[in-house]
Write an enzyme that holds these catalytic residues in place. Structure first.
Site, short mmCIF file in Angstrom:
data_model
loop_
_atom_site.label_atom_id
_atom_site.label_comp_id
_atom_site.label_asym_id
_atom_site.label_seq_id
_atom_site.Cartn_x
_atom_site.Cartn_y
_atom_site.Cartn_z
N TRP A 132 0.67 -1.72 -0.59
CA TRP A 132 0.04 -0.12 0.07
C TRP A 132 0.64 1.22 0.24
CZ3 TRP A 132 2.09 2.53 3.97
CH2 TRP A 132 3.07 1.37 4.87
N ASN A 133 1.81 1.68 0.10
CA ASN A 133 2.99 2.96 0.74
C ASN A 133 3.35 3.59 -0.01
OD1 ASN A 133 4.75 0.23 -0.58
ND2 ASN A 133 6.36 1.72 0.54
N HIS A 157 -3.98 -6.34 -4.50
CA HIS A 157 -3.41 -5.15 -4.26
C HIS A 157 -3.41 -5.27 -2.96
CE1 HIS A 157 -1.28 -1.35 -4.73
NE2 HIS A 157 -2.32 -0.95 -4.73
N GLY A 208 7.08 -6.54 -0.08
CA GLY A 208 6.67 -6.63 1.23
C GLY A 208 8.02 -6.81 2.23
N GLU A 230 10.48 -8.34 -3.89
CA GLU A 230 11.46 -7.26 -3.01
C GLU A 230 11.05 -6.61 -1.86
OE1 GLU A 230 12.03 -3.72 -1.90
OE2 GLU A 230 10.26 -2.55 -2.78
N LEU A 231 11.78 -6.99 -1.06
CA LEU A 231 11.76 -6.98 0.55
C LEU A 231 11.89 -5.99 1.36
CD1 LEU A 231 11.87 -10.76 0.21
CD2 LEU A 231 10.13 -9.66 0.21
N CYS A 264 10.53 1.77 1.45
CA CYS A 264 11.60 0.70 1.53
C CYS A 264 13.34 0.43 1.41
CB CYS A 264 11.24 -0.80 0.23
SG CYS A 264 11.15 0.59 -1.44
#
Length: 459
Positions: A132-133, A157, A208, A230-231, A264
């Site tokens: 969501w960011n 999403h 996430g 992509e963490l 992130c």
């Protein structure tokens, strides 16, 4: 029947609207329709695909006011920051359309007794699970690259920004993308595995947490599906003794509060060599004190709420545990008694290994200050992490900073003498528990293609 999913305004905790989830039968139908769209879309020329993707970018800009209000309402992004996310999306659309022909071009290779061609062909449906960011950018990042490559796309999403997902689906449709080439799945978390295991779904991309990324990668691995992950991260920004302190402070404040600290590649750990630690600390704390949280719909607000109540509570627990283990909250560190999911800017000192502020990812406006003996100690501390997404170096000796970043920083991206987020023309991604695979810069267009060898005998 399942409970409807609520979109909640984090500035006041009130429900914005409710969404109904689809049934398992409807989900299977969506997957089939997206595959049927792929059969057509993969045959479209790069010029035709590019024209549609450019139109997507144009519509994003045309509808910027509506989209920024939507992001502010659904996840609390300060409305002054929200237009920048849309501009980045437009840049991704243009870059992808402009460079796809070169990135995806057939390559001629040598072959004894003949010649060879390497061709990069689309493979089918790519399933994206997104947070969501950055509710528009996260989707555009993987969707545009895969559509340009000839794949079709499914999106799950984050439920708190389903209004943003709905708006994107409308934009793709209005830009002329064939029906079902991009489909939003309004599904529950437990339904996601049905998508991953489906024989027509060929790849999964996830942004996430590392914990969820492990589960998704394991699920996909059982079905021999490629993943891009992509963490999380706890990016370290190094301030060396020859740094311009004013420049470093300004960049490090921006890097910590951007998007309410929920980024992130935010600057999270500030590793400062002993020679300039006190000078940096005093200036940094003073500047952070000037930032107050407020209504994210106000153009003057620099810091809005965290996106959900549980996220605010988790962040506070990480701060509380770090303090219990010896960290000092120089400013902030308390949950304010106000409506909404706000958390104040917080600066922690005396941060050591074993604390969440050192080892974990603090997703919010909390900065960890760490004193290092010298440059060697600073890079040791920076790399003393399970994560490896981004980071930064501040030094007026640019060659020195570049060598340190290139040769010793164990991350996928490094900012030098500034704070940068994603760039359409540069690879984006990390190492270690920050994931694998790359997006942007043309790399994303090749993540989910079949690089096929054609060997032609001429004897």
């Amino acid at each position: 029947m399942t409970e409807p999913v609520k979109s909640i305004n984090p500035a006041n905790g009130r429900t914005i609207r409710e969404f109904e989830t689809i049934t398992d039968e409807q989900l299977q139908q969506k997957i089939q329709q997206t595959h049927e769209a792929f059969v057509d879309w993969k045959q479209r020329s790069l010029d035709e695909r590019g024209a549609i993707i450019r139109k997507v970018g144009e519509l994003l800009v045309e509808r910027k006011d509506r989209l920024t209000r939507l992001a502010t309402e659904e996840m609390g992004k300060p409305i002054a920051e929200a237009p920048g996310e849309i501009d980045l999306c437009k840049g991704i659309c243009d870059y992808s359309a402009d460079n796809a022909a070169e990135v995806l071009a057939d390559e001629q290779r040598d072959l004894p007794g003949g010649r060879a061609i390497v061709s990069h062909q689309p493979i089918g449906i790519i399933f994206g699970i997104q947070p969501w960011n950055f509710p528009f950018y996260q989707v555009i990042r993987y969707t545009v690259a895969n559509l340009m490559a000839g794949n079709t796309v499914l999106l799950k999403h984050a439920p708190n920004v389903w209004g943003c997902a709905e708006a994107l689906e409308e934009i793709f449709r209005d830009a002329g993308l064939p029906e079902n080439a991009f489909n939003v799945l309004y599904i529950r978390d437990e339904q996601a595995s049905q998508v991953t295991e489906h024989r027509l779904v060929r790849g999964v991309t996830f942004t996430g947490s590392a914990a969820t990324g492990r589960k998704i990668a394991a699920d996909a691995g059982q079905h021999i599906k490629k993943t891009v992950l992509e963490l999380g991260s706890n990016d370290a920004f190094l301030v060396l003794e020859d740094a311009d302190i004013d420049k470093a402070v300004n960049a490090c404040v921006t890097g910590r509060i951007n998007n309410n600290g929920q980024t992130c590649v935010a600057a999270k750990r500030f590793v400062v060599v002993d020679a300039v630690y006190d000078k940096f600390r005093d200036a940094y704390v003073e500047k952070m004190k000037q930032i107050e949280f407020g209504d994210p719909s106000d153009e003057n607000t620099q810091l809005g709420p965290l996106a959900r109540e549980d996220l605010r509570d988790k962040l506070h627990e990480q701060v509380r545990e770090s303090v219990e283990k010896g960290a000092t909250a120089t400013i902030g560190g308390e949950v304010p008694d106000v409506e909404g999911f706000f958390y104040p800017v917080t600066v922690l000192e005396n941060v050591k290994p074993g604390m969440p502020a050192y080892d974990g990812e603090l997703f919010g406006p909390v900065a960890s200050l760490i004193r290092a003996k010298d440059e060697a100690d600073a890079i040791r501390i920076a790399n003393d992490s399970v994560y490896g997404l981004g980071g930064g170096v501040f030094s007026e000796d640019e060659d020195r900073a570049v060598r340190l970043a290139r040769d010793h920083f164990d991350t996928g991206m490094v900012s030098i003498n500034g704070y940068y987020i994603a760039q359409p023309n540069l690879p984006f991604g990390g190492v270690k528990d920050s994931g694998y695979g790359r997006e942007h810069g043309g790399f994303g267009m090749r993540e989910f293609v079949n690089s096929k060898s054609l060997m032609i005998s001429q004897q």
